[in-house]
Write an enzyme that holds these catalytic residues in place. Structure first.
Site, short mmCIF file in Angstrom:
data_model
loop_
_atom_site.label_atom_id
_atom_site.label_comp_id
_atom_site.label_asym_id
_atom_site.label_seq_id
_atom_site.Cartn_x
_atom_site.Cartn_y
_atom_site.Cartn_z
N GLU A 203 33.68 38.33 35.22
CA GLU A 203 34.50 38.55 36.41
C GLU A 203 33.94 39.76 37.14
O GLU A 203 33.68 40.80 36.52
CB GLU A 203 35.96 38.81 36.02
CG GLU A 203 36.86 39.15 37.20
CD GLU A 203 38.29 39.45 36.78
OE1 GLU A 203 38.74 38.89 35.77
OE2 GLU A 203 38.94 40.28 37.46
N GLU A 208 39.44 46.72 43.53
CA GLU A 208 40.85 46.68 43.17
C GLU A 208 41.51 47.96 43.68
O GLU A 208 40.90 49.04 43.69
CB GLU A 208 41.04 46.57 41.66
CG GLU A 208 40.70 45.20 41.11
CD GLU A 208 40.97 45.13 39.62
OE1 GLU A 208 41.95 44.47 39.23
OE2 GLU A 208 40.20 45.72 38.84
#
Length: 329
Positions: A203, A208
């Site tokens: 991933e 974020e």
């Protein structure tokens, strides 16, 4: 052969209550459904259709405040060609490019694997285009056991690629408890069978962000042969330059993705990288020389935020001006 039944349904709205009058060869009794915040009718003390009054849904809200300043990345790079992009300039989301992850992730990935508190929808209340921007809005709204709604989109089976430079120009929400993830999954990963290719497929978290800390973002890579015994991640954070928070301006979040190496950037400033040595030092394979697809999500609550959401802080929105993929000539 069983006898076929003929059914006729008559819908009547009376005093804020929906009556469904069903007639068949079994019963003529009316089925009465109470008015709700999701019946597409303005009833009770609602001030609009399914909003206001006792309904928690947003109603006649002010337009989202679009930033007027921020970093702008170039439309071309030497040695690269723009191979895919979305400028979000149309009237609605291009479903030739994007699809939705809906619901709460159940049964295979309940609460989206992170104890998240939102129910993802494809409603225009939660996702729409405005003034050349993608707007994903988290709302204080009870839906299917969750106290918030939001949206999550992806390009799985629509656009999957390997290597290149990715630029995403975006502005973040402000509400503590919000969690933005602009990330990528291996082409073989599916939420219907999440354990099969996570973390083994890798991933790539391009960015974020947590609303509790508007001056900080994270760039992360997840990898390993199985969860949780051999799950690893390499992450670095990056403070907002010049004291301009990520929720008050546009920033461009990027990766330069090459064979055996990934580099993370904000406004073209490098702050993190991994390569095959990173994973081999941990005794794990390097999964990032494969095709991946995009996922854009605005979540509420979950394992990463350390602050619980407060309903009065919502609605709040993620604003994405564009996403562009450049690949080497």
């Amino acid at each position: 052969m069983k006898e076929k039944k003929q059914v006729r349904i008559l819908v009547v709205l009376l005093s804020g209550v929906l009556f469904f009058n069903c007639s068949s060869n079994q019963s003529d009794e009316p089925i009465v459904l109470e008015a709700s915040c999701f019946d597409s009718v303005m009833n009770g003390d609602e001030t609009g259709v399914d909003c206001g009054g006792n309904c928690p849904n947003v109603c006649d809200s002010e337009p989202v405040s679009i930033p007027t300043s921020g970093f702008v990345s170039p439309t071309a790079y030497d040695g690269f060609t723009l191979t895919w992009s979305d400028e979000f300039n149309s009237a609605q989301l291009d479903q030739e490019k994007w699809d939705f992850h809906l619901g709460d992730g159940c049964p295979a990935l309940c609460n989206w694997g992170n104890n998240e508190e939102q129910f993802f929808t494809n409603s225009s209340d939660n996702i729409y285009l405005d003034r050349g921007n993608l707007i994903i809005t988290a709302i204080d709204e009870f839906r299917s056991g969750k106290n918030y709604t939001s949206s999550r989109i992806h390009t799985d089976e629509k656009f999957e690629f390997k290597y290149g430079r990715v630029d995403i120009r975006a502005s973040m929400p402000s509400a503590p408890g919000t969690w933005v993830a602009l990330f990528m999954f291996n082409k073989d990963y599916t939420i219907l069978d999440p354990d099969a290719f996570w973390p083994s497929g890798g991933e790539i978290d391009i960015m974020e962000y947590l609303g509790e800390d508007p001056n900080n973002i994270l760039g992360t890579a997840h990898f390993g042969t199985d969860f949780p015994a051999n799950w690893f991640f390499e992450s670095s954070d990056f403070s907002a330059p010049n004291g301009v928070s990520y929720d008050s301006s546009y920033y461009v979040f990027s990766i330069i993705w090459e064979e055996d190496k990934i580099t993370w950037l904000v406004n073209d400033m490098e702050y993190h990288s991994i390569d095959t040595q990173t994973t081999s030092d941990l005794g794990q394979p390097y999964p990032f020389n494969d095709e991946f697809y995009f996922v854009f999500a605005l979540s509420v609550g979950g394992n990463l935020p350390s602050v619980s959401p407060t309903p009065s802080d919502f609605p709040d929105s993620l604003i994405v001006d564009y996403v562009r993929v450049f690949q080497k000539n």
